[in-house]
Write a protein that holds these residues in place. Structure first.
Motif, mmCIF file in Angstrom:
data_model
loop_
_atom_site.group_PDB
_atom_site.id
_atom_site.type_symbol
_atom_site.label_atom_id
_atom_site.label_comp_id
_atom_site.label_asym_id
_atom_site.label_seq_id
_atom_site.Cartn_x
_atom_site.Cartn_y
_atom_site.Cartn_z
ATOM 1 N N THR A 1 -12.095 -13.060 17.333
ATOM 2 C CA THR A 1 -12.453 -12.008 16.395
ATOM 3 C C THR A 1 -12.259 -10.671 17.100
ATOM 4 O O THR A 1 -12.791 -10.457 18.179
ATOM 5 C CB THR A 1 -13.905 -12.154 15.921
ATOM 6 N N ARG A 2 -11.483 -9.793 16.468
ATOM 7 C CA ARG A 2 -11.231 -8.458 17.016
ATOM 8 C C ARG A 2 -11.793 -7.418 16.062
ATOM 9 O O ARG A 2 -11.838 -7.632 14.854
ATOM 10 C CB ARG A 2 -9.734 -8.226 17.193
ATOM 11 N N PHE A 3 -12.200 -6.279 16.610
ATOM 12 C CA PHE A 3 -12.738 -5.217 15.763
ATOM 13 C C PHE A 3 -12.405 -3.867 16.359
ATOM 14 O O PHE A 3 -12.185 -3.733 17.560
ATOM 15 C CB PHE A 3 -14.246 -5.373 15.573
ATOM 16 N N ALA A 4 -12.331 -2.851 15.477
ATOM 17 C CA ALA A 4 -12.008 -1.498 15.927
ATOM 18 C C ALA A 4 -12.425 -0.489 14.876
ATOM 19 O O ALA A 4 -12.564 -0.821 13.689
ATOM 20 C CB ALA A 4 -10.508 -1.369 16.188
ATOM 21 N N ALA A 5 -12.611 0.733 15.330
ATOM 22 C CA ALA A 5 -12.825 1.837 14.392
ATOM 23 C C ALA A 5 -11.522 2.072 13.637
ATOM 24 O O ALA A 5 -10.432 1.810 14.136
ATOM 25 C CB ALA A 5 -13.251 3.089 15.148
ATOM 26 N N TRP A 6 -11.647 2.564 12.411
ATOM 27 C CA TRP A 6 -10.493 2.766 11.538
ATOM 28 C C TRP A 6 -10.372 4.238 11.196
ATOM 29 O O TRP A 6 -11.360 4.900 10.918
ATOM 30 C CB TRP A 6 -10.694 1.946 10.258
ATOM 31 N N ASP A 7 -9.145 4.756 11.202
ATOM 32 C CA ASP A 7 -8.880 6.138 10.822
ATOM 33 C C ASP A 7 -8.399 6.136 9.378
ATOM 34 O O ASP A 7 -7.273 5.734 9.089
ATOM 35 C CB ASP A 7 -7.823 6.740 11.748
ATOM 36 N N ALA A 8 -9.253 6.574 8.467
ATOM 37 C CA ALA A 8 -8.930 6.538 7.042
ATOM 38 C C ALA A 8 -7.757 7.457 6.697
ATOM 39 O O ALA A 8 -6.997 7.180 5.772
ATOM 40 C CB ALA A 8 -10.153 6.906 6.219
ATOM 41 N N GLU A 9 -7.589 8.546 7.437
ATOM 42 C CA GLU A 9 -6.503 9.484 7.146
ATOM 43 C C GLU A 9 -5.137 8.888 7.471
ATOM 44 O O GLU A 9 -4.188 9.069 6.719
ATOM 45 C CB GLU A 9 -6.703 10.786 7.916
ATOM 46 N N THR A 10 -5.030 8.190 8.591
ATOM 47 C CA THR A 10 -3.742 7.608 8.975
ATOM 48 C C THR A 10 -3.573 6.183 8.439
ATOM 49 O O THR A 10 -2.470 5.652 8.424
ATOM 50 C CB THR A 10 -3.583 7.564 10.507
ATOM 51 N N GLY A 11 -4.684 5.554 8.024
ATOM 52 C CA GLY A 11 -4.616 4.175 7.566
ATOM 53 C C GLY A 11 -4.348 3.200 8.685
ATOM 54 O O GLY A 11 -3.725 2.154 8.490
ATOM 55 N N GLY A 12 -4.834 3.542 9.878
ATOM 56 C CA GLY A 12 -4.633 2.684 11.038
ATOM 57 C C GLY A 12 -5.813 2.736 11.982
ATOM 58 O O GLY A 12 -6.814 3.409 11.715
ATOM 59 N N LEU A 13 -5.695 2.046 13.082
ATOM 60 C CA LEU A 13 -6.777 2.000 14.057
ATOM 61 C C LEU A 13 -7.028 3.382 14.651
ATOM 62 O O LEU A 13 -6.098 4.144 14.892
ATOM 63 C CB LEU A 13 -6.451 1.014 15.178
ATOM 64 N N ALA A 14 -8.313 3.673 14.913
ATOM 65 C CA ALA A 14 -8.696 4.943 15.522
ATOM 66 C C ALA A 14 -8.818 4.813 17.031
ATOM 67 O O ALA A 14 -9.140 5.771 17.706
ATOM 68 C CB ALA A 14 -10.015 5.436 14.922
ATOM 69 N N GLY A 15 -8.579 3.648 17.560
ATOM 70 C CA GLY A 15 -8.674 3.388 18.990
ATOM 71 C C GLY A 15 -8.315 1.946 19.254
ATOM 72 O O GLY A 15 -7.902 1.222 18.352
ATOM 73 N N PRO A 16 -8.490 1.507 20.494
ATOM 74 C CA PRO A 16 -8.125 0.123 20.830
ATOM 75 C C PRO A 16 -9.078 -0.890 20.192
ATOM 76 O O PRO A 16 -10.240 -0.591 19.923
ATOM 77 C CB PRO A 16 -8.244 0.086 22.358
ATOM 78 N N GLU A 17 -8.549 -2.072 19.943
ATOM 79 C CA GLU A 17 -9.382 -3.157 19.422
ATOM 80 C C GLU A 17 -10.222 -3.748 20.546
ATOM 81 O O GLU A 17 -9.779 -3.837 21.686
ATOM 82 C CB GLU A 17 -8.526 -4.277 18.831
ATOM 83 N N ALA A 18 -11.415 -4.168 20.208
ATOM 84 C CA ALA A 18 -12.263 -4.916 21.132
ATOM 85 C C ALA A 18 -12.296 -6.365 20.650
ATOM 86 O O ALA A 18 -12.038 -6.655 19.485
ATOM 87 C CB ALA A 18 -13.671 -4.331 21.156
ATOM 88 N N ILE A 19 -12.628 -7.255 21.555
ATOM 89 C CA ILE A 19 -12.718 -8.686 21.241
ATOM 90 C C ILE A 19 -14.166 -9.095 21.433
ATOM 91 O O ILE A 19 -14.840 -8.619 22.347
ATOM 92 C CB ILE A 19 -11.792 -9.493 22.167
ATOM 93 N N THR A 20 -14.654 -9.982 20.595
ATOM 94 C CA THR A 20 -16.050 -10.390 20.695
ATOM 95 C C THR A 20 -16.373 -11.091 21.996
ATOM 96 O O THR A 20 -17.525 -11.279 22.323
ATOM 97 C CB THR A 20 -16.454 -11.313 19.532
ATOM 98 N N GLY A 21 -15.374 -11.467 22.767
ATOM 99 C CA GLY A 21 -15.629 -12.087 24.060
ATOM 100 C C GLY A 21 -15.576 -13.597 24.038
ATOM 101 O O GLY A 21 -15.732 -14.238 25.060
ATOM 102 N N THR A 22 -15.341 -14.177 22.879
ATOM 103 C CA THR A 22 -15.264 -15.632 22.810
ATOM 104 C C THR A 22 -14.021 -16.046 22.041
ATOM 105 O O THR A 22 -13.654 -15.435 21.055
ATOM 106 C CB THR A 22 -16.493 -16.232 22.097
ATOM 107 N N LEU A 23 -13.381 -17.063 22.531
ATOM 108 C CA LEU A 23 -12.296 -17.700 21.802
ATOM 109 C C LEU A 23 -12.883 -18.937 21.147
ATOM 110 O O LEU A 23 -13.779 -19.565 21.693
ATOM 111 C CB LEU A 23 -11.174 -18.111 22.749
ATOM 112 N N HIS A 24 -12.408 -19.278 19.993
ATOM 113 C CA HIS A 24 -12.910 -20.485 19.344
ATOM 114 C C HIS A 24 -11.748 -21.285 18.776
ATOM 115 O O HIS A 24 -10.772 -20.724 18.315
ATOM 116 C CB HIS A 24 -13.920 -20.140 18.240
ATOM 117 N N ALA A 25 -11.886 -22.573 18.885
ATOM 118 C CA ALA A 25 -10.917 -23.455 18.244
ATOM 119 C C ALA A 25 -11.206 -23.400 16.753
ATOM 120 O O ALA A 25 -12.351 -23.383 16.334
ATOM 121 C CB ALA A 25 -11.065 -24.878 18.759
#
Length: 132
Positions: free
Chosen positions: A79-103
């Motif tokens: 699971t990845r998450f990031a702030a969103w820039d509504a004006e550009t319609g894209g990420l406002a910075g780098p994505e972070a990962i919750t720290g766990t991978l799951h099958a």
């Protein structure tokens, strides 16, 4: 099961139900988590193809503030998450990962996405948020 309202949508991509819950800290997970449960009309034959993204309007101003998404890493999902820039319609910075991978189970109706609540602007005082 076919959704009679959207017969042209692939059933494994057609969302049947969405649930959201705020999970308080525990001895194992020491931060408050925001979890999304997404149920499809049909099982996903290949979960790495049928991924979901959740866009959040945390401050309820009508603009997207954060994106939470499921992403493939090898044979596992994260699971990845990031702030969103509504004006550009894209990420406002780098994505972070919750720290766990799951099958991810094959042929499942359900996808769970969980992120630290504070990382997407949800605090103990906030009672409602819009998601799409």
């Amino acid at each position: 099961t076919e959704d009679p309202d959207e017969v042209d949508v692939a059933r494994e991509l057609d969302v049947r139900w969405v649930g959201v819950r705020l999970e308080p800290p525990t001895e194992v997970v020491t931060t408050t988590m925001l979890s999304f449960g997404l149920a499809r009309h049909e099982r996903a034959a290949n979960p790495q193809v049928t991924r979901f993204e959740v866009y959040m309007d945390v401050d309820r101003d009508g603009a997207i503030d954060h994106r939470v998404r499921e992403a493939a890493r090898g044979d596992r999902m994260e699971t990845r998450f990031a702030a969103w820039d509504a004006e550009t319609g894209g990420l406002a910075g780098p994505e972070a990962i919750t720290g766990t991978l799951h099958a991810t189970d094959l042929h499942t109706h359900l996808t769970m996405l969980s992120v630290p609540a504070a990382a997407v602007g949800i605090t103990g005082t906030r009672r409602s948020t819009s998601m799409c």
